[in-house]
Design a protein around this motif. Structure first.
Motif, PDB file in Angstrom:
ATOM      1  N   GLY A   1      -6.944   8.872  15.603  1.00  0.00           N
ATOM      2  CA  GLY A   1      -6.420   7.463  16.067  1.00  0.00           C
ATOM      3  C   GLY A   1      -5.727   7.686  17.217  1.00  0.00           C
ATOM      4  N   TYR A   2      -4.987   8.893  17.510  1.00  0.00           N
ATOM      5  CA  TYR A   2      -4.137   9.039  18.876  1.00  0.00           C
ATOM      6  C   TYR A   2      -5.189   9.179  19.875  1.00  0.00           C
ATOM      7  CZ  TYR A   2      -1.201  11.010  22.202  1.00  0.00           C
ATOM      8  OH  TYR A   2      -0.584  11.170  23.372  1.00  0.00           O
ATOM      9  N   LEU A   3      -6.246   9.756  19.444  1.00  0.00           N
ATOM     10  CA  LEU A   3      -7.362  10.260  20.760  1.00  0.00           C
ATOM     11  C   LEU A   3      -7.789   8.997  21.249  1.00  0.00           C
ATOM     12  CD1 LEU A   3      -9.105  13.467  19.007  1.00  0.00           C
ATOM     13  CD2 LEU A   3      -7.461  13.276  21.034  1.00  0.00           C
ATOM     14  N   VAL A   4      -8.086   8.040  20.240  1.00  0.00           N
ATOM     15  CA  VAL A   4      -8.821   6.820  20.585  1.00  0.00           C
ATOM     16  C   VAL A   4      -7.572   6.000  21.272  1.00  0.00           C
ATOM     17  CG1 VAL A   4      -9.390   4.182  19.744  1.00  0.00           C
ATOM     18  CG2 VAL A   4     -10.425   6.446  18.738  1.00  0.00           C
TER      19      VAL A   4
ATOM     20  N   MET B   1       2.325   4.064  22.716  1.00  0.00           N
ATOM     21  CA  MET B   1       1.947   3.230  21.214  1.00  0.00           C
ATOM     22  C   MET B   1       1.648   4.200  20.406  1.00  0.00           C
ATOM     23  SD  MET B   1      -0.572   0.084  20.777  1.00  0.00           S
ATOM     24  CE  MET B   1      -1.794   0.869  21.318  1.00  0.00           C
ATOM     25  N   SER B   2       2.197   4.135  19.147  1.00  0.00           N
ATOM     26  CA  SER B   2       1.826   5.069  17.874  1.00  0.00           C
ATOM     27  C   SER B   2       0.624   4.382  17.227  1.00  0.00           C
ATOM     28  CB  SER B   2       3.179   5.372  17.175  1.00  0.00           C
ATOM     29  OG  SER B   2       2.581   6.162  15.953  1.00  0.00           O
ATOM     30  N   VAL B   3      -0.417   5.336  16.781  1.00  0.00           N
ATOM     31  CA  VAL B   3      -1.495   4.710  16.191  1.00  0.00           C
ATOM     32  C   VAL B   3      -1.693   5.562  14.624  1.00  0.00           C
ATOM     33  CG1 VAL B   3      -3.999   4.450  16.180  1.00  0.00           C
ATOM     34  CG2 VAL B   3      -2.703   4.039  18.214  1.00  0.00           C
ATOM     35  N   SER B   4      -1.707   4.910  13.452  1.00  0.00           N
ATOM     36  CA  SER B   4      -2.057   5.433  12.322  1.00  0.00           C
ATOM     37  C   SER B   4      -3.156   4.477  11.927  1.00  0.00           C
ATOM     38  CB  SER B   4      -1.013   5.582  11.527  1.00  0.00           C
ATOM     39  OG  SER B   4      -1.271   5.995  10.263  1.00  0.00           O
ATOM     40  N   TYR B   5      -4.184   5.432  11.626  1.00  0.00           N
ATOM     41  CA  TYR B   5      -5.374   4.445  10.994  1.00  0.00           C
ATOM     42  C   TYR B   5      -5.807   4.881   9.559  1.00  0.00           C
ATOM     43  CZ  TYR B   5      -9.582   1.925  10.302  1.00  0.00           C
ATOM     44  OH  TYR B   5     -10.719   1.004   9.592  1.00  0.00           O
ATOM     45  N   GLU B   6      -5.894   4.438   8.492  1.00  0.00           N
ATOM     46  CA  GLU B   6      -6.795   4.914   7.599  1.00  0.00           C
ATOM     47  C   GLU B   6      -7.706   3.843   7.245  1.00  0.00           C
ATOM     48  OE1 GLU B   6      -3.305   3.619   7.197  1.00  0.00           O
ATOM     49  OE2 GLU B   6      -2.449   5.610   7.669  1.00  0.00           O
TER      50      GLU B   6
ATOM     51  N   LYS C   1     -22.423  13.018  13.102  1.00  0.00           N
ATOM     52  CA  LYS C   1     -21.917  11.849  14.272  1.00  0.00           C
ATOM     53  C   LYS C   1     -22.231  10.584  13.739  1.00  0.00           C
ATOM     54  CE  LYS C   1     -21.345  14.707  18.496  1.00  0.00           C
ATOM     55  NZ  LYS C   1     -21.891  14.809  19.989  1.00  0.00           N
ATOM     56  N   ASN C   2     -23.503  10.319  13.365  1.00  0.00           N
ATOM     57  CA  ASN C   2     -24.077   9.202  12.942  1.00  0.00           C
ATOM     58  C   ASN C   2     -23.269   8.712  11.675  1.00  0.00           C
ATOM     59  OD1 ASN C   2     -25.906   9.066  14.706  1.00  0.00           O
ATOM     60  ND2 ASN C   2     -27.360   9.831  13.727  1.00  0.00           N
ATOM     61  N   GLU C   3     -22.741   9.477  10.846  1.00  0.00           N
ATOM     62  CA  GLU C   3     -22.055   9.366   9.285  1.00  0.00           C
ATOM     63  C   GLU C   3     -20.896   9.063   9.826  1.00  0.00           C
ATOM     64  OE1 GLU C   3     -24.403  12.019   5.972  1.00  0.00           O
ATOM     65  OE2 GLU C   3     -22.944  12.955   7.582  1.00  0.00           O
ATOM     66  N   VAL C   4     -20.150   9.492  10.995  1.00  0.00           N
ATOM     67  CA  VAL C   4     -18.754   8.723  11.110  1.00  0.00           C
ATOM     68  C   VAL C   4     -18.574   7.802  12.098  1.00  0.00           C
ATOM     69  CG1 VAL C   4     -17.833  11.440  10.743  1.00  0.00           C
ATOM     70  CG2 VAL C   4     -18.350  10.752  13.128  1.00  0.00           C
ATOM     71  N   LYS C   5     -19.548   7.206  12.348  1.00  0.00           N
ATOM     72  CA  LYS C   5     -19.542   5.985  13.542  1.00  0.00           C
ATOM     73  C   LYS C   5     -18.915   5.083  12.787  1.00  0.00           C
ATOM     74  CE  LYS C   5     -21.475   6.987  17.405  1.00  0.00           C
ATOM     75  NZ  LYS C   5     -20.859   6.592  18.834  1.00  0.00           N
ATOM     76  N   PRO C   6     -19.232   4.455  11.652  1.00  0.00           N
ATOM     77  CA  PRO C   6     -18.569   3.274  11.028  1.00  0.00           C
ATOM     78  C   PRO C   6     -17.296   3.459  11.187  1.00  0.00           C
ATOM     79  CG  PRO C   6     -20.452   4.125   9.723  1.00  0.00           C
ATOM     80  CD  PRO C   6     -20.363   5.027  10.715  1.00  0.00           C
ATOM     81  N   GLU C   7     -16.691   4.615  10.693  1.00  0.00           N
ATOM     82  CA  GLU C   7     -15.092   5.053  10.731  1.00  0.00           C
ATOM     83  C   GLU C   7     -14.666   4.699  12.038  1.00  0.00           C
ATOM     84  OE1 GLU C   7     -11.898   8.134   9.193  1.00  0.00           O
ATOM     85  OE2 GLU C   7     -13.874   8.321   8.682  1.00  0.00           O
ATOM     86  N   LEU C   8     -15.029   5.522  12.795  1.00  0.00           N
ATOM     87  CA  LEU C   8     -14.805   5.225  14.542  1.00  0.00           C
ATOM     88  C   LEU C   8     -14.925   4.278  14.926  1.00  0.00           C
ATOM     89  CD1 LEU C   8     -14.074   7.171  16.986  1.00  0.00           C
ATOM     90  CD2 LEU C   8     -16.554   7.277  17.459  1.00  0.00           C
ATOM     91  N   ASN C   9     -15.740   3.430  14.754  1.00  0.00           N
ATOM     92  CA  ASN C   9     -15.852   1.815  15.279  1.00  0.00           C
ATOM     93  C   ASN C   9     -14.674   1.125  14.669  1.00  0.00           C
ATOM     94  OD1 ASN C   9     -18.054   2.440  16.836  1.00  0.00           O
ATOM     95  ND2 ASN C   9     -19.547   1.763  15.063  1.00  0.00           N
ATOM     96  N   GLU C  10     -14.334   1.309  13.565  1.00  0.00           N
ATOM     97  CA  GLU C  10     -13.304   0.652  12.681  1.00  0.00           C
ATOM     98  C   GLU C  10     -11.832   0.968  13.386  1.00  0.00           C
ATOM     99  OE1 GLU C  10     -12.994  -0.075   8.472  1.00  0.00           O
ATOM    100  OE2 GLU C  10     -15.190   0.373   8.327  1.00  0.00           O
ATOM    101  N   ILE C  11     -11.856   2.232  13.867  1.00  0.00           N
ATOM    102  CA  ILE C  11     -10.459   2.708  14.361  1.00  0.00           C
ATOM    103  C   ILE C  11     -10.421   1.929  15.767  1.00  0.00           C
ATOM    104  CG2 ILE C  11      -9.414   4.806  15.471  1.00  0.00           C
ATOM    105  CD1 ILE C  11     -10.501   6.425  13.256  1.00  0.00           C
ATOM    106  N   ILE C  12     -11.589   1.926  16.611  1.00  0.00           N
ATOM    107  CA  ILE C  12     -11.774   1.473  17.898  1.00  0.00           C
ATOM    108  C   ILE C  12     -11.318   0.094  17.873  1.00  0.00           C
ATOM    109  CG2 ILE C  12     -13.125   0.825  19.885  1.00  0.00           C
ATOM    110  CD1 ILE C  12     -14.459   3.300  19.252  1.00  0.00           C
ATOM    111  N   GLU C  13     -11.800  -0.830  16.930  1.00  0.00           N
ATOM    112  CA  GLU C  13     -11.839  -2.182  16.705  1.00  0.00           C
ATOM    113  C   GLU C  13     -10.368  -2.504  16.219  1.00  0.00           C
ATOM    114  OE1 GLU C  13     -14.070  -3.722  13.734  1.00  0.00           O
ATOM    115  OE2 GLU C  13     -15.843  -3.136  15.096  1.00  0.00           O
ATOM    116  N   LEU C  14      -9.694  -1.628  15.493  1.00  0.00           N
ATOM    117  CA  LEU C  14      -8.071  -1.736  14.952  1.00  0.00           C
ATOM    118  C   LEU C  14      -7.180  -1.379  16.226  1.00  0.00           C
ATOM    119  CD1 LEU C  14      -5.877  -2.078  12.737  1.00  0.00           C
ATOM    120  CD2 LEU C  14      -6.085   0.455  12.638  1.00  0.00           C
ATOM    121  N   ILE C  15      -7.408  -0.422  17.422  1.00  0.00           N
ATOM    122  CA  ILE C  15      -6.973  -0.328  18.248  1.00  0.00           C
ATOM    123  C   ILE C  15      -6.696  -1.412  19.425  1.00  0.00           C
ATOM    124  CG2 ILE C  15      -6.359   1.250  20.336  1.00  0.00           C
ATOM    125  CD1 ILE C  15      -5.814   2.357  17.388  1.00  0.00           C
ATOM    126  N   GLU C  16      -8.089  -1.821  19.569  1.00  0.00           N
ATOM    127  CA  GLU C  16      -8.219  -3.133  20.455  1.00  0.00           C
ATOM    128  C   GLU C  16      -7.352  -4.242  19.953  1.00  0.00           C
ATOM    129  OE1 GLU C  16      -9.751  -3.111  23.459  1.00  0.00           O
ATOM    130  OE2 GLU C  16     -10.349  -1.093  23.409  1.00  0.00           O
TER     131      GLU C  16
END
Length: 501
Positions: free
Chosen positions: A238-241, A1-6, A261-276
């Motif tokens: 996105g691919y790593l997730v 599966m290909s993942v692209s997240y903005e 790490k704390n500053e990028v947490k929101p973006e990381l969580n949104e990527i994870i939610e999108l993938i899920e």
């Protein structure tokens, strides 16, 4: 599966960085009534993060592949005259049909490259696949530098095309996945700047060097890329997730955003939610044509790729020196083509600063109409010259001005903006397959146009050939006006909702 997240950080969300700047507020279909004379371009205190230096460096190194891809398309401009003249490195001069094959066969390889490298991008990652795309181009340039057989020229150009197709497919994906909504268009246009620089290289340097030295010099950017990119650049978050490497995705975001790490947490969580949220949806070609939004996205992206090619860009750039020779202009073809290459780079640079302000649709529409005007004028000159009108000697400047205007219009919209839209129209679960098919469409049409241009120009004449391209641009403008949506400032989810309507 290909993942692209903005990801987009809006004014109504918590600001996770102190390193920010005020930019324009993106307009929407609801609030943009075009009744405020571009007031939407004025800053309205919306806060978005600044782009990190690491992101720029990563993009610039990756875009070296775009530079070499650009060389491939304009490579024939300085080389074909040499292959037909006394400086021919082959065993004998080539004829018109062989010249046509050498110019166009690159697009055959480019039509297959997207599928090969698009598949690899899903299996081994975007980063490793980008590294692989450099190999066929390097082998190709080596063959072109040392062979004296025209058949090996055909093989080398096919290999080069495979690399080109892979670059346009995977580099577009990589750029879209390491950027965010507020800068995605800009960085896709920066990729276009490197491609334009690659087109300029043959125009300015190619005529001064032998075919061998020209090809060997074209390998240098690939060596720089291979030396730096594997060490410096990260895999896309996105691919790593999708591979379950959450810690590595977080580390990639920390580097790309230059944040903690704390500053990028929101973006990381949104990527994870999108993938899920996409795990229950099948990807691939079947889903692409069964679902409304991906199907409509493919129609739009494919249409833009066809418009890009039927505007005649590869025919014009590939035979640029021959076109100038045919005009009988007193300006040396090398100087004229170099000037056009410089203007092309400058125009794409301007486009990169406007795409997230004026919007995609406005740039595309004005670009298509401008192309039609320039091609009409260029055809008019050849028509007047062919019929030996007396005053044609007084308008010797018309083909130069027309070609300059043509290059400006192409790089103002139809060129770089079309690829920017490809990076944002498709949902992540079909992005790899869809981008590969769109790229293959582009290069397939490019092959037909490049192959047919010398034959059509001989059968119909140069004037009628350019007028035919102009009519195609007018039809393209109608397509853009009626079909293509505005995606400026919209998130991936908002774009899919718009396409589902």
């Amino acid at each position: 599966m290909s993942v692209s997240y903005e990801v987009s950080i809006n004014a109504d969300k918590k600001d996770f960085t102190n390193n920010s700047e005020v930019v324009y507020k993106p307009t929407t279909e609801e609030n943009n009534k075009f009744d405020k004379s571009f007031h939407s371009l004025k800053p309205e205190n919306e806060i978005v993060p600044k782009d990190s230096g690491y992101l720029y460096i990563t993009a610039f190194i990756a875009d070296l592949l775009g530079f070499v891809a650009g060389i491939g398309f304009a490579w024939t401009s300085p080389v074909l005259p040499k292959l037909q003249g006394p400086d021919n490195p082959l065993s004998e001069p080539i004829d018109a049909s062989q010249a046509s094959i050498i110019a166009s066969i690159l697009c055959v390889g480019a039509a297959f490259g997207p599928f090969i490298f698009g598949y690899a991008a899903d299996k081994i990652g975007r980063k490793k696949t980008l590294i692989l795309t450099a190999l066929p181009m390097m082998v190709s340039l080596g063959i072109l530098a040392y062979t004296d057989q025209v058949k090996l020229y055909y093989l080398a150009r096919i290999l080069y095309g495979m690399g080109d197709g892979g670059v346009f497919t995977v580099l577009t994906m990589y750029t879209g996945e390491i950027t965010q909504d507020h800068n995605r268009g800009k960085f896709c246009c920066i990729m276009g700047i490197f491609i334009a620089l690659g087109l300029l290289f043959p125009f300015s340097i190619g005529p001064l060097l032998s075919v061998k030295l020209f090809c060997l010099s074209s390998i240098v950017p690939l060596l720089i890329f291979l030396a730096i990119f594997p060490i410096l650049a990260p895999e896309t978050p996105g691919y790593l997730v999708t591979r379950g490497n959450i810690d590595q995705a977080e580390a990639a975001l920390v580097k790309l955003r230059s944040k903690s790490k704390n500053e990028v947490k929101p973006e990381l969580n949104e990527i994870i939610e999108l993938i899920e949220s996409e795990k229950n949806e099948k990807g691939g070609i079947v889903f692409l044509f069964r679902s409304r939004a991906p199907r409509k996205a493919f129609m739009i992206a494919g249409g833009l790729m066809i418009i890009q090619q039927v505007s005649g860009i590869n025919a014009v750039t590939g035979f640029l020196e021959n076109i100038f020779l045919a005009t009988g202009s007193s300006i040396p073809p090398q100087i004229a083509t170099t000037l056009i290459g410089v203007i092309q780079v400058f125009t794409v640079f301007i486009t990169s600063s406007l795409i997230d302000k004026l919007g995609r649709k406005m740039l595309l529409l004005s670009s298509a109409l401008g192309l039609a005007v320039s091609l009409t004028l260029l055809g008019l000159y050849f028509f007047l010259s062919k019929h030996q009108f007396a005053f044609v000697t007084y308008i010797w400047w018309l083909p130069i001005v027309s070609l300059i205007f043509y290059i400006i219009c192409f790089n103002f919209g139809v060129g770089p903006v079309s690829w920017a839209m490809v990076s944002e129209l498709f949902p992540s679960n079909v992005k790899s397959s869809a981008t590969a098919m769109v790229s293959a469409t582009n290069f397939g049409v490019s092959f037909l146009i490049t192959m047919a241009f010398p034959l059509i120009s001989e059968m119909l004449g140069m004037a009628q050939s350019f007028w035919l391209f102009g009519v195609c641009c007018i039809l393209g403008a109608v397509f853009i006006l009626l079909i293509v949506p505005e995606t400026k400032g919209k998130t991936a989810a908002e774009i899919q909702q718009m396409l589902n309507k």
